[in-house]
Design an enzyme around this catalytic site. Structure first.
Site, PDB file in Angstrom:
ATOM      1  N   HIS A   1       0.846  -1.203   0.000  1.00 40.87           N
ATOM      2  CA  HIS A   1       0.000   0.000   0.000  1.00 40.87           C
ATOM      3  C   HIS A   1       0.875   1.245   0.000  1.00 40.87           C
ATOM      4  CE1 HIS A   1       0.749  -1.212   4.169  1.00 40.87           C
ATOM      5  NE2 HIS A   1       0.704   0.070   4.492  1.00 40.87           N
TER       6      HIS A   1
ATOM      7  N   HIS B   1       0.917   5.184   1.253  1.00 39.05           N
ATOM      8  CA  HIS B   1       0.282   6.227   2.060  1.00 39.05           C
ATOM      9  C   HIS B   1       0.318   7.542   1.275  1.00 39.05           C
ATOM     10  CE1 HIS B   1       0.450   4.071   6.028  1.00 39.05           C
ATOM     11  NE2 HIS B   1       1.434   3.429   5.417  1.00 39.05           N
TER      12      HIS B   1
HETATM   13  P1  5GP Z   1       1.881   0.454   7.397  1.00 36.10           P
HETATM   14  O1  5GP Z   1       2.370   0.725   8.796  1.00 36.10           O
HETATM   15  O2  5GP Z   1       1.765  -1.030   7.145  1.00 36.10           O
HETATM   16  O3  5GP Z   1       2.670   1.161   6.339  1.00 36.10           O
HETATM   17  O4  5GP Z   1       0.445   1.084   7.322  1.00 36.10           O
HETATM   18  C1  5GP Z   1      -0.712   0.401   7.685  1.00 36.10           C
HETATM   19  C2  5GP Z   1      -1.810   1.435   7.804  1.00 36.10           C
HETATM   20  O5  5GP Z   1      -3.056   0.757   7.769  1.00 36.10           O
HETATM   21  C3  5GP Z   1      -1.772   2.235   9.119  1.00 36.10           C
HETATM   22  O6  5GP Z   1      -1.626   3.617   8.808  1.00 36.10           O
HETATM   23  C4  5GP Z   1      -3.100   1.912   9.770  1.00 36.10           C
HETATM   24  O7  5GP Z   1      -3.687   3.029  10.399  1.00 36.10           O
HETATM   25  C5  5GP Z   1      -3.942   1.419   8.610  1.00 36.10           C
HETATM   26  N1  5GP Z   1      -4.964   0.441   8.952  1.00 36.10           N
HETATM   27  C6  5GP Z   1      -4.796  -0.656   9.740  1.00 36.10           C
HETATM   28  N2  5GP Z   1      -5.950  -1.342   9.836  1.00 36.10           N
HETATM   29  C7  5GP Z   1      -6.853  -0.664   9.068  1.00 36.10           C
HETATM   30  C8  5GP Z   1      -8.232  -0.900   8.756  1.00 36.10           C
HETATM   31  O8  5GP Z   1      -8.869  -1.853   9.198  1.00 36.10           O
HETATM   32  N3  5GP Z   1      -8.828  -0.003   7.927  1.00 36.10           N
HETATM   33  C9  5GP Z   1      -8.156   1.081   7.423  1.00 36.10           C
HETATM   34  N4  5GP Z   1      -8.838   1.906   6.623  1.00 36.10           N
HETATM   35  N5  5GP Z   1      -6.865   1.328   7.696  1.00 36.10           N
HETATM   36  C10 5GP Z   1      -6.225   0.451   8.507  1.00 36.10           C
END
Ligand code: 5GP
Ligand code: ZN
Length: 135
Positions: A100, A102
């Site tokens: 993903h 951001h």
């Molecule tokens: P990472 O740390 O893997 O780069 O980002 C994961 C992101 O996913 C985090 O910013 C977190 O807030 C978001 N996230 C985690 N669980 C969910 C969810 O169930 N729904 C949504 N919309 N975002 C999520």
């Protein structure tokens, strides 16, 4: 992938706030936004991260979508700019192992959210890294 939270979002098993969708990807509001409008752009197919054999065309589409969302944050939310951040691996801050991007809007006078402290390793150390990494 059954146990992947983002695959479950994409399948509609977990609710999400999709602000964009096409055949290959979705953009949904992050549930724990770093700033107002923080959005996640992700492919509908499961890839763990950017090194996981993602087709080139899909990578291009994801980045183009992220840019489109960023422009929308500026136009519709009044953001002054945006950061595109993409974490690969736990140590890099990746908590969800489904690729993903951001898209984090930045507002005038708002806190610094993405950054690092530059270091000065010296030319010898840089040269050694260069020898290891170059083609
Ligand atoms: P990472 O740390 O893997 O780069 O980002 C994961 C992101 O996913 C985090 O910013 C977190 O807030 C978001 N996230 C985690 N669980 C969910 C969810 O169930 N729904 C949504 N919309 N975002 C999520
Ligand atoms: Zn997944």
């Amino acid at each position: 992938m059954d146990n992947c939270i983002f695959c479950r979002i994409i399948a509609g098993e977990i609710p999400s706030m999709r602000i964009f969708e096409d055949d290959d990807c979705i953009a949904t509001l992050d549930i724990g936004p770093a700033s107002k409008g923080h959005t996640l752009v992700m492919p509908k197919n499961h890839y763990a991260d950017v090194t996981d054999g993602v087709p080139e065309a899909l990578l291009g589409k994801l980045l183009k979508t992220a840019a489109k969302i960023g422009a929308r944050q500026i136009e519709k939310l009044g953001a002054a700019g945006f950061n595109i951040v993409q974490n690969n691996g736990e140590e890099a801050g990746q908590t969800v192992r489904h690729l993903h991007i951001h898209v984090i809007p930045r507002y005038e006078g708002g806190p610094k959210m993405v950054g690092w402290e530059p270091t000065d390793p010296g030319m010898d150390a840089l040269q050694k890294v260069y020898e290891v990494l170059k083609d």
